[in-house]
Scaffold this motif. Structure first.
Motif, PDB file in Angstrom:
ATOM      1  N   TYR A 145       0.896  -0.966   0.029  1.00 46.77           N
ATOM      2  CA  TYR A 145       0.015   0.132   0.095  1.00 46.77           C
ATOM      3  C   TYR A 145       0.788   1.226   0.140  1.00 46.77           C
ATOM      4  O   TYR A 145       1.875   1.280   0.705  1.00 46.77           O
ATOM      5  CB  TYR A 145      -0.758  -0.043   1.031  1.00 46.77           C
ATOM      6  CG  TYR A 145      -1.977   1.039   1.194  1.00 46.77           C
ATOM      7  CD1 TYR A 145      -2.783   1.276   0.087  1.00 46.77           C
ATOM      8  CD2 TYR A 145      -2.120   2.114   2.177  1.00 46.77           C
ATOM      9  CE1 TYR A 145      -3.804   2.189   0.122  1.00 46.77           C
ATOM     10  CE2 TYR A 145      -2.877   3.083   2.467  1.00 46.77           C
ATOM     11  CZ  TYR A 145      -3.738   3.232   1.277  1.00 46.77           C
ATOM     12  OH  TYR A 145      -4.587   4.216   1.039  1.00 46.77           O
ATOM     13  N   TYR A 152      -5.904   0.452   6.497  1.00 48.30           N
ATOM     14  CA  TYR A 152      -7.169   0.359   7.133  1.00 48.30           C
ATOM     15  C   TYR A 152      -8.035   1.583   7.348  1.00 48.30           C
ATOM     16  O   TYR A 152      -9.274   1.586   7.155  1.00 48.30           O
ATOM     17  CB  TYR A 152      -7.052  -0.452   8.395  1.00 48.30           C
ATOM     18  CG  TYR A 152      -6.507  -2.080   8.052  1.00 48.30           C
ATOM     19  CD1 TYR A 152      -7.062  -2.773   7.125  1.00 48.30           C
ATOM     20  CD2 TYR A 152      -5.419  -2.557   8.613  1.00 48.30           C
ATOM     21  CE1 TYR A 152      -6.818  -3.885   6.662  1.00 48.30           C
ATOM     22  CE2 TYR A 152      -5.007  -3.841   8.390  1.00 48.30           C
ATOM     23  CZ  TYR A 152      -5.609  -4.488   7.290  1.00 48.30           C
ATOM     24  OH  TYR A 152      -5.289  -5.814   7.046  1.00 48.30           O
ATOM     25  N   LEU A 155      -9.196   2.695   4.061  1.00 50.61           N
ATOM     26  CA  LEU A 155     -10.150   1.739   3.581  1.00 50.61           C
ATOM     27  C   LEU A 155     -11.629   2.000   4.160  1.00 50.61           C
ATOM     28  O   LEU A 155     -12.556   2.098   3.540  1.00 50.61           O
ATOM     29  CB  LEU A 155      -9.775   0.282   3.730  1.00 50.61           C
ATOM     30  CG  LEU A 155     -10.760  -0.944   3.679  1.00 50.61           C
ATOM     31  CD1 LEU A 155     -10.843  -0.873   2.208  1.00 50.61           C
ATOM     32  CD2 LEU A 155     -10.394  -2.106   4.486  1.00 50.61           C
ATOM     33  N   ALA A 178      -8.699 -10.850  -1.016  1.00 47.47           N
ATOM     34  CA  ALA A 178      -8.703 -10.005  -2.214  1.00 47.47           C
ATOM     35  C   ALA A 178      -7.483  -9.997  -3.046  1.00 47.47           C
ATOM     36  O   ALA A 178      -6.384 -10.529  -2.776  1.00 47.47           O
ATOM     37  CB  ALA A 178      -9.121  -8.677  -1.789  1.00 47.47           C
ATOM     38  N   ILE A 186      -7.864  -3.096  -6.053  1.00 50.21           N
ATOM     39  CA  ILE A 186      -8.375  -4.258  -5.364  1.00 50.21           C
ATOM     40  C   ILE A 186      -9.559  -4.847  -6.013  1.00 50.21           C
ATOM     41  O   ILE A 186     -10.558  -3.968  -6.403  1.00 50.21           O
ATOM     42  CB  ILE A 186      -8.578  -3.937  -3.888  1.00 50.21           C
ATOM     43  CG1 ILE A 186      -7.463  -3.580  -3.130  1.00 50.21           C
ATOM     44  CG2 ILE A 186      -8.832  -5.083  -3.219  1.00 50.21           C
ATOM     45  CD1 ILE A 186      -7.450  -3.101  -1.764  1.00 50.21           C
ATOM     46  N   PRO A 189     -13.059  -9.355  -3.665  1.00 50.72           N
ATOM     47  CA  PRO A 189     -12.854  -9.425  -1.964  1.00 50.72           C
ATOM     48  C   PRO A 189     -13.826 -10.415  -1.719  1.00 50.72           C
ATOM     49  O   PRO A 189     -14.806 -10.415  -2.139  1.00 50.72           O
ATOM     50  CB  PRO A 189     -13.111  -7.949  -1.501  1.00 50.72           C
ATOM     51  CG  PRO A 189     -14.058  -7.320  -2.710  1.00 50.72           C
ATOM     52  CD  PRO A 189     -13.672  -7.720  -3.863  1.00 50.72           C
ATOM     53  N   PHE A 207     -13.735  -2.232   0.031  1.00 53.30           N
ATOM     54  CA  PHE A 207     -12.448  -2.814  -0.688  1.00 53.30           C
ATOM     55  C   PHE A 207     -12.617  -2.661  -1.991  1.00 53.30           C
ATOM     56  O   PHE A 207     -11.730  -1.888  -2.986  1.00 53.30           O
ATOM     57  CB  PHE A 207     -12.300  -4.447  -0.261  1.00 53.30           C
ATOM     58  CG  PHE A 207     -11.895  -4.656   0.618  1.00 53.30           C
ATOM     59  CD1 PHE A 207     -10.406  -4.912   0.731  1.00 53.30           C
ATOM     60  CD2 PHE A 207     -12.182  -4.817   1.881  1.00 53.30           C
ATOM     61  CE1 PHE A 207      -9.566  -5.250   1.783  1.00 53.30           C
ATOM     62  CE2 PHE A 207     -11.339  -5.160   3.054  1.00 53.30           C
ATOM     63  CZ  PHE A 207     -10.061  -5.537   2.999  1.00 53.30           C
ATOM     64  N   THR A 208     -13.943  -2.805  -2.704  1.00 54.37           N
ATOM     65  CA  THR A 208     -14.122  -2.373  -4.160  1.00 54.37           C
ATOM     66  C   THR A 208     -14.002  -1.146  -4.605  1.00 54.37           C
ATOM     67  O   THR A 208     -13.668  -0.599  -5.929  1.00 54.37           O
ATOM     68  CB  THR A 208     -15.474  -3.142  -4.574  1.00 54.37           C
ATOM     69  OG1 THR A 208     -16.334  -2.268  -3.776  1.00 54.37           O
ATOM     70  CG2 THR A 208     -15.599  -4.321  -4.332  1.00 54.37           C
TER      71      THR A 208
END
Length: 239
Positions: A145, A152, A155, A178, A186, A189, A207-208
Protein backbone atom coordinates in the motif's frame (compact mmCIF):
# COMPACT_ATOMS: atom_id res chain seq x y z
CA UNK A 1 15.30 -37.55 -6.94
CA UNK A 2 14.67 -33.80 -7.13
CA UNK A 3 16.82 -31.62 -4.95
CA UNK A 4 15.02 -30.67 -1.71
CA UNK A 5 14.78 -26.98 -0.96
CA UNK A 6 15.10 -26.05 2.73
CA UNK A 7 12.14 -24.41 4.42
CA UNK A 8 12.41 -20.70 5.30
CA UNK A 9 12.10 -19.77 8.98
CA UNK A 10 12.31 -16.60 11.00
CA UNK A 11 15.38 -16.23 13.22
CA UNK A 12 14.96 -18.08 16.53
CA UNK A 13 13.80 -15.68 19.23
CA UNK A 14 13.65 -16.77 22.87
CA UNK A 15 10.90 -14.22 23.50
CA UNK A 16 8.53 -16.60 21.70
CA UNK A 17 9.18 -19.44 24.17
CA UNK A 18 6.40 -18.97 26.69
CA UNK A 19 5.06 -20.81 29.72
CA UNK A 20 1.27 -20.85 29.44
CA UNK A 21 -1.50 -21.72 31.84
CA UNK A 22 -3.30 -24.89 30.73
CA UNK A 23 -6.93 -25.83 31.38
CA UNK A 24 -8.83 -28.87 30.16
CA UNK A 25 -12.35 -28.26 28.88
CA UNK A 26 -15.35 -30.42 29.78
CA UNK A 27 -16.21 -31.82 26.34
CA UNK A 28 -13.08 -33.95 25.97
CA UNK A 29 -14.77 -36.62 23.82
CA UNK A 30 -16.17 -34.30 21.14
CA UNK A 31 -14.13 -35.07 18.03
CA UNK A 32 -14.29 -31.59 16.50
CA UNK A 33 -14.48 -29.43 19.61
CA UNK A 34 -11.69 -27.71 21.46
CA UNK A 35 -10.45 -29.91 24.30
CA UNK A 36 -8.38 -27.38 26.22
CA UNK A 37 -7.42 -23.74 26.43
CA UNK A 38 -4.21 -21.94 27.24
CA UNK A 39 -3.65 -18.41 28.51
CA UNK A 40 -0.39 -16.48 28.53
CA UNK A 41 1.18 -13.05 28.29
CA UNK A 42 3.01 -11.99 25.12
CA UNK A 43 3.98 -8.53 23.86
CA UNK A 44 2.28 -7.21 27.03
CA UNK A 45 -1.02 -8.67 25.79
CA UNK A 46 -3.02 -11.30 27.64
CA UNK A 47 -3.96 -14.09 25.21
CA UNK A 48 -6.35 -17.05 25.50
CA UNK A 49 -6.30 -19.71 22.76
CA UNK A 50 -8.14 -22.98 22.12
CA UNK A 51 -6.42 -26.35 21.64
CA UNK A 52 -7.74 -29.34 19.69
CA UNK A 53 -7.06 -33.06 19.50
CA UNK A 54 -4.26 -33.88 17.10
CA UNK A 55 -5.40 -36.44 14.56
CA UNK A 56 -4.08 -39.93 15.23
CA UNK A 57 -2.40 -39.23 18.60
CA UNK A 58 -4.36 -38.49 21.77
CA UNK A 59 -1.16 -37.54 23.59
CA UNK A 60 -0.71 -34.48 21.38
CA UNK A 61 -2.63 -31.23 21.00
CA UNK A 62 -3.10 -29.06 17.91
CA UNK A 63 -2.81 -25.25 18.21
CA UNK A 64 -3.78 -23.43 14.95
CA UNK A 65 -3.48 -19.65 14.84
CA UNK A 66 -3.21 -16.55 12.69
CA UNK A 67 -1.40 -13.26 13.28
CA UNK A 68 -0.57 -10.07 11.41
CA UNK A 69 2.03 -11.86 9.27
CA UNK A 70 -0.71 -14.16 7.88
CA UNK A 71 -1.09 -13.67 4.14
CA UNK A 72 1.99 -11.45 3.96
CA UNK A 73 5.10 -13.07 5.46
CA UNK A 74 3.46 -16.40 6.34
CA UNK A 75 0.93 -18.67 4.69
CA UNK A 76 -2.62 -17.42 4.06
CA UNK A 77 -4.21 -20.32 5.98
CA UNK A 78 -2.29 -19.65 9.17
CA UNK A 79 0.19 -21.78 11.08
CA UNK A 80 0.12 -24.32 13.89
CA UNK A 81 1.98 -25.94 16.77
CA UNK A 82 1.88 -29.52 18.03
CA UNK A 83 2.03 -29.64 21.82
CA UNK A 84 2.36 -32.68 24.14
CA UNK A 85 -0.73 -33.11 26.34
CA UNK A 86 0.55 -31.82 29.73
CA UNK A 87 -0.05 -33.52 33.06
CA UNK A 88 0.03 -30.23 34.93
CA UNK A 89 -1.63 -26.83 34.71
CA UNK A 90 1.38 -25.34 32.88
CA UNK A 91 2.71 -26.00 29.38
CA UNK A 92 5.67 -24.64 27.38
CA UNK A 93 4.71 -23.02 24.06
CA UNK A 94 7.50 -22.38 21.54
CA UNK A 95 6.32 -20.39 18.53
CA UNK A 96 9.75 -20.84 16.95
CA UNK A 97 8.46 -24.32 16.07
CA UNK A 98 5.36 -23.03 14.25
CA UNK A 99 4.67 -24.78 10.94
CA UNK A 100 2.57 -23.92 7.91
CA UNK A 101 -0.78 -25.61 7.43
CA UNK A 102 -0.24 -28.66 5.19
CA UNK A 103 -1.71 -27.15 2.01
CA UNK A 104 1.20 -24.68 1.93
CA UNK A 105 3.23 -27.57 0.46
CA UNK A 106 0.67 -29.02 -1.97
CA UNK A 107 0.02 -26.10 -4.37
CA UNK A 108 -3.66 -26.19 -3.34
CA UNK A 109 -5.82 -23.15 -2.40
CA UNK A 110 -6.12 -22.19 1.30
CA UNK A 111 -7.25 -25.26 3.26
CA UNK A 112 -9.41 -24.17 6.13
CA UNK A 113 -8.83 -21.42 8.66
CA UNK A 114 -7.92 -21.39 12.37
CA UNK A 115 -10.73 -20.38 14.75
CA UNK A 116 -11.31 -16.65 15.14
CA UNK A 117 -10.42 -16.93 18.83
CA UNK A 118 -6.87 -18.00 17.95
CA UNK A 119 -5.65 -14.74 16.45
CA UNK A 120 -2.84 -12.40 17.50
CA UNK A 121 -3.46 -8.70 16.89
CA UNK A 122 0.26 -8.29 16.20
CA UNK A 123 2.88 -10.14 14.11
CA UNK A 124 4.47 -13.36 15.36
CA UNK A 125 7.80 -13.38 13.55
CA UNK A 126 8.82 -16.85 14.65
CA UNK A 127 8.59 -20.27 13.02
CA UNK A 128 7.87 -21.04 9.36
CA UNK A 129 7.57 -18.38 6.67
CA UNK A 130 5.98 -18.64 3.23
CA UNK A 131 7.19 -21.73 1.37
CA UNK A 132 7.84 -21.64 -2.37
CA UNK A 133 9.42 -24.60 -4.11
CA UNK A 134 11.38 -24.32 -7.34
CA UNK A 135 8.24 -24.96 -9.42
CA UNK A 136 6.40 -21.94 -8.05
CA UNK A 137 6.59 -18.45 -9.50
CA UNK A 138 8.71 -16.42 -7.10
CA UNK A 139 7.70 -12.81 -6.94
CA UNK A 140 10.53 -10.30 -7.07
CA UNK A 141 8.32 -7.69 -5.40
CA UNK A 142 5.35 -8.06 -3.05
CA UNK A 143 2.35 -5.69 -3.31
CA UNK A 144 2.49 -2.71 -0.97
CA UNK A 145 0.00 0.00 0.00
CA UNK A 146 1.46 3.33 -1.06
CA UNK A 147 0.56 5.06 2.22
CA UNK A 148 2.02 2.31 4.39
CA UNK A 149 0.19 1.67 7.68
CA UNK A 150 -2.69 3.98 6.72
CA UNK A 151 -4.44 1.27 4.67
CA UNK A 152 -7.15 0.25 7.15
CA UNK A 153 -8.06 3.82 8.22
CA UNK A 154 -8.19 4.84 4.54
CA UNK A 155 -10.23 1.77 3.62
CA UNK A 156 -12.93 2.38 6.23
CA UNK A 157 -13.00 6.17 6.57
CA UNK A 158 -16.20 6.56 4.50
CA UNK A 159 -17.87 3.28 5.50
CA UNK A 160 -21.48 3.69 6.66
CA UNK A 161 -22.37 0.83 8.97
CA UNK A 162 -25.98 -0.32 9.52
CA UNK A 163 -27.58 1.23 12.62
CA UNK A 164 -28.88 -2.13 13.83
CA UNK A 165 -25.38 -3.62 14.03
CA UNK A 166 -23.78 -3.21 17.46
CA UNK A 167 -20.08 -2.92 16.64
CA UNK A 168 -19.17 -3.01 20.35
CA UNK A 169 -19.96 -6.74 20.25
CA UNK A 170 -17.11 -7.37 17.82
CA UNK A 171 -14.41 -9.15 19.82
CA UNK A 172 -12.34 -10.78 17.09
CA UNK A 173 -10.79 -9.64 13.79
CA UNK A 174 -12.46 -10.14 10.44
CA UNK A 175 -10.51 -11.32 7.42
CA UNK A 176 -10.94 -10.63 3.72
CA UNK A 177 -9.21 -12.25 0.76
CA UNK A 178 -8.77 -10.04 -2.30
CA UNK A 179 -6.66 -9.55 -5.43
CA UNK A 180 -4.20 -6.70 -5.87
CA UNK A 181 -4.33 -5.95 -9.61
CA UNK A 182 -1.52 -4.71 -11.82
CA UNK A 183 -3.07 -1.21 -11.84
CA UNK A 184 -2.86 -1.10 -8.02
CA UNK A 185 -6.61 -1.54 -7.47
CA UNK A 186 -8.34 -4.23 -5.38
CA UNK A 187 -10.85 -6.72 -6.81
CA UNK A 188 -12.71 -9.92 -5.93
CA UNK A 189 -12.90 -9.37 -2.15
CA UNK A 190 -14.23 -12.42 -0.30
CA UNK A 191 -15.11 -12.46 3.39
CA UNK A 192 -13.23 -15.31 5.06
CA UNK A 193 -14.26 -14.52 8.64
CA UNK A 194 -17.00 -11.97 9.07
CA UNK A 195 -19.08 -10.43 11.84
CA UNK A 196 -22.65 -9.88 10.65
CA UNK A 197 -24.04 -10.15 7.13
CA UNK A 198 -25.07 -6.51 6.60
CA UNK A 199 -21.87 -5.28 8.25
CA UNK A 200 -19.74 -7.58 6.11
CA UNK A 201 -21.33 -6.18 2.92
CA UNK A 202 -20.24 -2.66 3.91
CA UNK A 203 -16.65 -3.82 4.47
CA UNK A 204 -16.49 -5.70 1.16
CA UNK A 205 -17.90 -2.66 -0.64
CA UNK A 206 -15.15 -0.52 0.88
CA UNK A 207 -12.54 -2.81 -0.69
CA UNK A 208 -14.07 -2.43 -4.16
CA UNK A 209 -13.96 1.38 -3.84
CA UNK A 210 -10.20 1.54 -3.39
CA UNK A 211 -9.06 3.31 -6.53
CA UNK A 212 -6.45 2.48 -9.12
CA UNK A 213 -2.92 3.14 -7.99
CA UNK A 214 -3.68 2.57 -4.30
CA UNK A 215 -1.13 -0.24 -4.20
CA UNK A 216 2.25 -0.83 -5.72
CA UNK A 217 1.50 -4.14 -7.49
CA UNK A 218 3.48 -7.34 -7.20
CA UNK A 219 6.21 -7.98 -9.75
CA UNK A 220 7.77 -11.06 -11.28
CA UNK A 221 11.10 -10.42 -12.98
CA UNK A 222 10.18 -6.79 -13.67
CA UNK A 223 6.65 -7.55 -14.90
CA UNK A 224 3.59 -6.48 -12.91
CA UNK A 225 1.37 -9.40 -11.83
CA UNK A 226 -1.81 -9.90 -9.81
CA UNK A 227 -1.50 -11.25 -6.27
CA UNK A 228 -3.94 -12.58 -3.65
CA UNK A 229 -3.66 -11.11 -0.16
CA UNK A 230 -5.42 -11.87 3.12
CA UNK A 231 -6.38 -8.74 5.06
CA UNK A 232 -6.89 -9.30 8.79
CA UNK A 233 -8.71 -6.28 10.26
CA UNK A 234 -8.61 -5.62 13.99
CA UNK A 235 -11.90 -4.56 15.68
CA UNK A 236 -10.28 -1.28 16.77
CA UNK A 237 -10.69 0.03 13.20
CA UNK A 238 -14.48 -0.27 13.43
CA UNK A 239 -15.01 1.81 16.59
Amino acid sequence: MDEFESLPFFEIDSAYRIEANFKRLQYLDASKEAVAEISFLINRDSVQFLLYKYSGNEKLLFLPYTDLTTGFETHTSGRYLIIPFPNMDKVLIDFNKSMNIDCAYTHEPPCGWPPRDNHFNFPIRAGAKFFQDKNWKKLTKQPKYKKGNAFYPDLLKEAKYPNHVDRSLMKFPISVRAIINIDGSISNPVMKHGFQEDFDKVVLNAFTKMGKGSFEPAELNGNKVRKYLIFVIDPKYFK
